[in-house]
Design a protein around this motif. Sequence first.
Motif, short mmCIF file in Angstrom:
data_model
loop_
_atom_site.label_atom_id
_atom_site.label_comp_id
_atom_site.label_asym_id
_atom_site.label_seq_id
_atom_site.Cartn_x
_atom_site.Cartn_y
_atom_site.Cartn_z
N UNK A 23 0.89 -1.05 -0.02
CA UNK A 23 0.10 -0.15 -0.01
C UNK A 23 0.86 1.17 0.02
N UNK A 24 1.86 1.33 0.57
CA UNK A 24 2.89 2.62 0.94
C UNK A 24 3.42 2.73 -0.55
N UNK A 25 4.09 1.68 -1.25
CA UNK A 25 4.49 2.05 -2.62
C UNK A 25 3.52 2.22 -3.71
N UNK A 26 2.40 1.66 -3.61
CA UNK A 26 1.40 1.84 -4.67
C UNK A 26 0.57 2.95 -4.63
N UNK A 27 0.13 3.14 -3.26
CA UNK A 27 -0.91 4.42 -2.91
C UNK A 27 -0.11 5.42 -2.71
N UNK A 28 0.88 5.68 -1.62
CA UNK A 28 1.33 6.77 -1.19
C UNK A 28 2.31 7.21 -2.02
N UNK A 29 3.44 6.38 -2.76
CA UNK A 29 4.31 6.74 -3.59
C UNK A 29 3.84 6.70 -4.89
N UNK A 30 2.82 6.39 -5.26
CA UNK A 30 1.97 6.24 -6.48
C UNK A 30 2.92 5.18 -7.53
N UNK A 31 3.66 4.27 -7.05
CA UNK A 31 4.24 3.66 -7.91
C UNK A 31 3.49 2.55 -8.62
N UNK A 32 3.46 2.65 -10.18
CA UNK A 32 2.75 1.43 -10.82
C UNK A 32 3.01 0.03 -10.22
N UNK A 33 1.83 -0.64 -10.37
CA UNK A 33 1.98 -2.00 -9.99
C UNK A 33 3.20 -2.68 -10.75
N UNK A 34 3.44 -2.54 -12.10
CA UNK A 34 4.45 -3.31 -12.58
C UNK A 34 5.60 -2.88 -12.27
N UNK A 35 5.95 -1.58 -11.85
CA UNK A 35 7.20 -1.09 -11.23
C UNK A 35 7.58 -1.82 -9.92
N UNK A 36 6.38 -1.83 -9.17
CA UNK A 36 6.48 -2.55 -7.67
C UNK A 36 6.83 -3.92 -8.00
N UNK A 37 6.15 -4.79 -8.94
CA UNK A 37 6.37 -6.16 -9.21
C UNK A 37 8.17 -6.16 -9.41
N UNK A 38 8.62 -5.32 -10.14
CA UNK A 38 10.11 -5.31 -10.57
C UNK A 38 10.77 -5.13 -9.29
N UNK A 39 10.47 -4.09 -8.49
CA UNK A 39 11.17 -3.79 -7.43
C UNK A 39 11.03 -4.87 -6.26
#
Length: 201
Positions: free
Chosen positions: A185-201
């Motif tokens: 939630x932090x990365x995708x909602x607060x930082x607004x990182x797209x899910x594909x990027x989060x998956x990569x991370x």
Amino acid sequence: WLDLYEDDDDDDDESYNITASPLTLEQLSESFAKNVSYFYLKNELGLSDNALWRITYEASSALGMKTDVIRHKINVLKNTMNLTDSQVCKMIEKQPTLLHLSADRNISPTIFFLLRALDLGREELRELVMAVPSVLTYSLRTLRSKIQFFTNLLHFSIDEMRELLLNEPRLFRSSVRFGLVPHYKFWTRDVLMPIPEFRSL
């Protein structure tokens, strides 16, 4: 050790005379060594004194279990993952509470669940469990929720998830509710990182 013989009384009540021969210290030690798991873990399996002290603090009841019970647990671990005595010792040193688990109700079902759910080979399973022995202490429900986090929420394939968990087995120790989901939630909602990027991370 005990000689029982019936008295030659005509009474209806059975009565017995009991004579006992005292056991020697050597006989007592031998009897304990055969029947108490502490001696099996120390003398046969080869656990260090430090490991036994840790078991005393974290899984003390295991030291009083019958040797056959503990031996069965150890044999299940060794046979299902082709572990050596040394590898089993390392696992127990990391996670003494493994000795509290039932071989047939906990250890075996968990191992076979992981093999199927992650499509693991036995060498990969051994690698995962050696890195994070606590994975064997989780309920199947907890393991399913961890796997579903990656497959349902992040849309990882089984192959991708297996590669991820083998590269970072510590992820299996993270709580879904209090670890994985809050980070997601932090990365995708607060930082607004797209899910594909989060998956990569």
